[in-house]
Design an enzyme around this catalytic site. Sequence first.
Site, short mmCIF file in Angstrom:
data_model
loop_
_atom_site.label_atom_id
_atom_site.label_comp_id
_atom_site.label_asym_id
_atom_site.label_seq_id
_atom_site.Cartn_x
_atom_site.Cartn_y
_atom_site.Cartn_z
N GLU A 429 0.83 -1.20 0.00
CA GLU A 429 0.00 0.00 0.00
C GLU A 429 0.87 1.26 0.00
O GLU A 429 1.62 1.51 0.94
CB GLU A 429 -0.90 -0.01 1.25
CG GLU A 429 -1.70 1.25 1.46
CD GLU A 429 -2.41 1.27 2.80
OE1 GLU A 429 -3.02 2.30 3.12
OE2 GLU A 429 -2.37 0.26 3.54
N ASP A 502 -1.26 -1.23 5.63
CA ASP A 502 -1.24 -0.66 6.97
C ASP A 502 -2.26 -1.35 7.87
O ASP A 502 -3.30 -1.86 7.40
CB ASP A 502 -1.56 0.84 6.93
CG ASP A 502 -0.47 1.64 6.20
OD1 ASP A 502 0.64 1.09 6.05
OD2 ASP A 502 -0.74 2.78 5.80
N ASP A 504 -4.66 -0.36 9.67
CA ASP A 504 -5.73 0.56 10.02
C ASP A 504 -6.94 0.27 9.13
O ASP A 504 -6.95 -0.70 8.36
CB ASP A 504 -5.26 2.02 9.88
CG ASP A 504 -4.79 2.36 8.46
OD1 ASP A 504 -4.99 1.53 7.54
OD2 ASP A 504 -4.22 3.45 8.26
N ASP A 506 -8.15 1.92 6.52
CA ASP A 506 -7.86 2.01 5.09
C ASP A 506 -7.11 0.77 4.60
O ASP A 506 -7.38 0.25 3.50
CB ASP A 506 -7.03 3.27 4.80
CG ASP A 506 -7.88 4.52 4.82
OD1 ASP A 506 -9.11 4.40 4.66
OD2 ASP A 506 -7.33 5.61 5.01
#
Length: 638
Positions: A429, A502, A504, A506
């Site tokens: 990402e 990541d 998180d 997203d």
Amino acid sequence: MEEIRKNDIKNYGAEQIQVLEGLEAVRKRPSMYIGNTSIEGLHHLVFEVVDNSVDEALMGYCDEIKVTIQNDGSVMVQDNGRGIPVGVHQKVGRSAVEVVLTKLHAGGKFDRYSYKISGGLHGVGVSVVNALSEWLEVEIHQNQKIWRQRYERGKPINDLVDAGFTNHTGTVIRFIPDSEIFPDRNFHFDILAQRLKELAFLNEGLKICLKDERNEKEKEYCYHGGIKSLVSYLNRGKNVVHNEPIFLKGEKDEVKVEVAFQYNDSYLENLISFTNNINTIEGGSHVNGFKLAISKSFSEYIERYQLIKDKEEMPTGNDIREGLCAVISVLVPEPQFEGQTKTKLGNTEVKGIVEEITHDYLSSFLEENPDVAKAICEKIVQAARAREAARKARELARKKNSIDSSSLPGKLADCSSRDPEESELFIVEGDSAGGSAKQGRDRRFQAILPLRGKILNVEKANLHKILSNAEIRNIVAALGCGIGFDFIIDKLRYYKVIIMTDADVDGAHIRTLLLTFFYRYMKPLIENGKIYIALPPLYRIRSNKQEAYAYSDNELERILKDFKNKKYTIQRYKGLGEMNPEQLWETAMDPKTRTLKQVSIEDAIEAEEIFSVLMGDAVDPRREFIREHAHEVVNIDI
């Protein structure tokens, strides 16, 4: 060396040949019988016992099965069938129930008159469960009597005894897996629920109850619509082309066939098949017969009513199956499965039977239901036209599949090795994380492909639009094995494809989008265990020269106990880009120290539902899913 070989030959005689009596072979090599001794094998024990009860239902003697996870960790399976025979077996001189529980390849499934149809192929199910259990208790209700017997590690502790009066019939088996065999004996409610729900769909009117005494959780499954209800269930997150699923059934040469299907406005086909309640995930002759019949039936209808223009080509089989959701279930007296895993039906005669029954029914149905027929045919013709529009896009993607580095994506930092067996691709990402990954990797066998933002949600797009997305084109070109119907897994350029995002919201969304793409258009990658999820750490704890990484909040708490009475700092990683190349290599990329999760499809029905609900157009099922699972969220960004 020559002398040693001579001694080996001399010492290799009959006394070196091990003969494992009774169930000893099962305890010695349990994975040969249940696949493995991890979570999958553990739950397989329950399914073997349940399958025996389902076989009673198939013969018309059972309509209710109860499965209970008990407080002591044992499982109880109870049915209201005929009960295992309790009379003395003439050849063995022991009760029939003891023979069934202690002898491999013993049971009623070898008698065509007792069980014409059975999900068990080898007849070893309940004896294997007995062999791999610390203890097993069987209770049989039959002829107004209750009979009981207890076993420990496969061996009877007492004779079958008369334990009282009953007005019921059936079998109760209660067992606890052996700790010497299974490192983890904790049964998962959801894993059991998925399979039991599947069995209830496949056996119309069969009531299956699941209860967990550890937390009072309960589920009850009973579907009077059978596989027709299953198709509606699979399509609940989609816009359907016709209101009711089409259902047909027939029988020929003792082979029973049931088919249910319904079209939706998506661009993918979803065929789920079963033989004797076994999910044949690789399809087989029954699926091939259905495909031929449905192609023939709709092609005849389209041609008869001239539903395409003069210069247009007739729709292909792929066009006809676009947006099709179908369940094919066959009951075969003597099924022949390809391989040990029972994932592909090999009986050639079943192909012709399914084709004939399906085509005969559809020929009449389409004529008698012109509104449904024309709605489906319009969908098929549109699919054929879209296929032609997507042809150039596919050819462009196919050209990019060459291993020649000049045709690979510009953002791909390829590895030096050209051996797919030792190469792996990290899909990362963002450019920042991609930069760290490129610097930290082992260039010999690790390739890096950074993504810019989120890829297209393929659940809502046709192939033409999908191949117009630059990020997806880069993935297709890098992997080198095509897409959709053109996919050829043997051309895959990497042994592992690792998604690294990541930790998180997203990052989770990007993972979901990528998994949706792989599941819908490169499914063999998942089925063959090629897709992995990297697990980078959430925290870095440092005290002078001492350093540690935590991958969860619970692990952070454990590590901080070791740092007690020391001055330390905690760094919370918000993204991969915050790690320097050395840290990223050590924690997420080094094969010696990293942790990867392999992506697999444990339940095809559950997987189909999840992708449809989470990524499809329908809002209500997604809202319902969020409400049901909101309490399970551990980390959330606010």
